[in-house]
Design a protein around this motif. Structure first.
Motif, PDB file in Angstrom:
ATOM      1  N   ASN A  33       0.827  -1.202   0.000  1.00  0.00           N
ATOM      2  CA  ASN A  33       0.000   0.000   0.000  1.00  0.00           C
ATOM      3  C   ASN A  33       0.866   1.258   0.000  1.00  0.00           C
ATOM      4  O   ASN A  33       2.074   1.210   0.253  1.00  0.00           O
ATOM      5  N   GLU A  36       3.623   2.238   2.879  1.00  0.00           N
ATOM      6  CA  GLU A  36       3.786   1.034   3.701  1.00  0.00           C
ATOM      7  C   GLU A  36       5.146   0.390   3.460  1.00  0.00           C
ATOM      8  O   GLU A  36       5.710   0.489   2.374  1.00  0.00           O
ATOM      9  N   ARG A 226       4.335  -4.926   7.525  1.00  0.00           N
ATOM     10  CA  ARG A 226       3.899  -6.300   7.259  1.00  0.00           C
ATOM     11  C   ARG A 226       5.095  -7.117   6.790  1.00  0.00           C
ATOM     12  O   ARG A 226       6.106  -6.562   6.353  1.00  0.00           O
ATOM     13  N   GLU A 238       2.041 -14.723   5.593  1.00  0.00           N
ATOM     14  CA  GLU A 238       2.036 -13.261   5.477  1.00  0.00           C
ATOM     15  C   GLU A 238       1.124 -12.691   6.544  1.00  0.00           C
ATOM     16  O   GLU A 238       0.009 -13.184   6.754  1.00  0.00           O
ATOM     17  N   SER A 239       1.596 -11.645   7.230  1.00  0.00           N
ATOM     18  CA  SER A 239       0.789 -11.008   8.275  1.00  0.00           C
ATOM     19  C   SER A 239       1.432  -9.684   8.657  1.00  0.00           C
ATOM     20  O   SER A 239       2.476  -9.302   8.122  1.00  0.00           O
ATOM     21  N   SER A 240       0.822  -9.013   9.634  1.00  0.00           N
ATOM     22  CA  SER A 240       1.478  -7.854  10.220  1.00  0.00           C
ATOM     23  C   SER A 240       2.698  -8.339  10.994  1.00  0.00           C
ATOM     24  O   SER A 240       2.784  -9.511  11.393  1.00  0.00           O
ATOM     25  N   THR A 243       1.790  -9.603  14.540  1.00  0.00           N
ATOM     26  CA  THR A 243       1.145 -10.918  14.550  1.00  0.00           C
ATOM     27  C   THR A 243       2.142 -12.025  14.264  1.00  0.00           C
ATOM     28  O   THR A 243       2.130 -13.078  14.905  1.00  0.00           O
ATOM     29  N   SER A 312      -9.186 -14.021   8.971  1.00  0.00           N
ATOM     30  CA  SER A 312      -8.633 -12.712   8.621  1.00  0.00           C
ATOM     31  C   SER A 312      -7.780 -12.818   7.364  1.00  0.00           C
ATOM     32  O   SER A 312      -6.871 -13.635   7.296  1.00  0.00           O
ATOM     33  N   GLU A 314      -5.744 -10.652   6.579  1.00  0.00           N
ATOM     34  CA  GLU A 314      -4.477  -9.999   6.904  1.00  0.00           C
ATOM     35  C   GLU A 314      -3.421 -11.002   7.341  1.00  0.00           C
ATOM     36  O   GLU A 314      -2.233 -10.708   7.307  1.00  0.00           O
ATOM     37  N   HIS A 315      -3.844 -12.176   7.790  1.00  0.00           N
ATOM     38  CA  HIS A 315      -2.902 -13.205   8.215  1.00  0.00           C
ATOM     39  C   HIS A 315      -3.253 -14.493   7.488  1.00  0.00           C
ATOM     40  O   HIS A 315      -4.312 -15.079   7.696  1.00  0.00           O
ATOM     41  N   ARG A 316      -2.360 -14.926   6.599  1.00  0.00           N
ATOM     42  CA  ARG A 316      -2.610 -16.137   5.831  1.00  0.00           C
ATOM     43  C   ARG A 316      -1.354 -16.990   5.819  1.00  0.00           C
ATOM     44  O   ARG A 316      -0.240 -16.484   5.934  1.00  0.00           O
TER      45      ARG A 316
END
Length: 330
Positions: A33, A36, A226, A238-240, A243, A312, A314-316
């Motif tokens: 993004n 980011e 991330r 993949e995540s923040s 996390t 989520s 955002e977390h995979r």
């Protein structure tokens, strides 16, 4: 929701040699993004640098080939742009700090000429104006005596100073996206902190996005928003950043984090058994299964799908351990 600055979808990059087809990048999806910082981590040979070079189309074709996917930057698919249009993107909209400063600088031009080249080309500055901007850049990246260094050649600089010159070249035009491939490798910890602070300030001042490729998980924890963990050409998690460090899911991610030194100096460091497989001879199923201590029969046959953690996006992670039928049948 605003569209991402960079959107990579199902990208596969391979190298076709006389001996075999080398699958360096295998169907990855990544988004960055505006403003980011996304970090890509993983062992050497996992496809991190090939991913970066694919974005800028800096791979020699042949032997390289894009087998599938798209790389959209501000909505434009870079894979479809004519070469003349790509030349306008490189160094101006997207810049890269290359991994090896010793061989990335041209030995027959002064460092000042090499920094100012992009400024003259993309910003329509005169030679005198470009020189002033170059001096300012050399000061920003903490090169001592920049008034002297600007007229020196690469062989007259140390490895750390060459790396700082590479960073100056990359940020000369204040790109929208900076790809930093191991940007602090040749630097001591003091200069490393200065460079990271510089990149952080540029990111906030100009809204610059950063794709950071590194082995240093400490830098990731401090610097990135991330993180994507890459193994054998695929994104396995993949995540923040928060996390990932607090709740890693994939066995490979957990192995990387467990290998970090802790506070106890007497504690023996853990390691991941084996080595990354050669990309031309990948095992069937999950590429990590020969090294995984939680391997299941399914892992040896089928490549795992991306699975969202706790619903989520955002977390995979790509691991059969978190597929519900697998849990029921185990």
């Amino acid at each position: 929701m605003p569209s991402p600055l960079l959107n990579i979808e199902n990208l596969s990059t391979s190298f076709h040699t006389d001996e075999a087809v080398v699958q360096a990048v295998r169907g990855i999806d990544l988004k960055i993004n505006h403003g980011e910082t996304l970090a890509i981590v993983g062992e050497s040979g996992c496809g991190k640098s090939v991913t970066a070079l694919s974005v800028l189309r800096l791979l020699s074709m042949p032997p390289a080939r894009f087998d599938s996917g798209s790389i959209k930057f501000n909505g434009k698919n870079l894979l479809h742009l004519p070469e003349k249009e790509m030349q306008k993107v490189r160094g101006n909209d997207i810049s890269m700090i290359f991994q090896e400063p010793m061989t990335s600088l041209n030995p027959i031009f002064t460092v000042g000429d090499q920094v100012s080249e992009a400024i003259v080309l993309h910003q329509n500055k005169t030679s005198a104006e470009a020189r002033e901007l170059t001096l300012d850049l050399l000061k920003k990246v903490a090169i001592p005596s920049p008034e002297t260094r600007i007229d020196q050649y690469p062989h007259e600089l140390s490895g750390g100073m060459k790396q700082r010159v590479m960073i100056a070249i990359a940020i000369a035009c204040r790109p929208s996206l900076l790809i930093a491939d191991e940007p602090t490798t040749a630097l001591d910890v003091t200069i490393q902190a200065q460079i990271l602070n510089l990149l952080s300030s540029l990111r906030h001042e100009a809204g610059m996005s950063i794709l950071l490729i590194t082995h240093n998980l400490g830098i990731v924890a401090q610097f990135a928003d991330r993180v994507a963990v890459m193994y054998s050409g695929k994104i396995v998690e993949e995540s923040s950043v928060e996390t990932l460090f607090n709740d890693p899911k994939h066995p490979y991610t957990r192995g990387l984090l467990n290998s970090l030194p802790g506070d106890d100096r007497n504690q023996k460091l853990e390691s991941i058994y084996g080595a990354v497989p050669h990309p031309a001879y990948l095992p069937q199923g999950c590429a990590f299964h020969p090294r995984c201590n939680e391997v299941m029969p399914r892992c040896q046959i089928q490549q795992p799908l991306d699975i969202a953690m706790s619903g989520s996006i955002e977390h995979r992670t790509a691991c059969w351990l978190f597929d519900e039928p697998s849990q029921e049948n185990s």
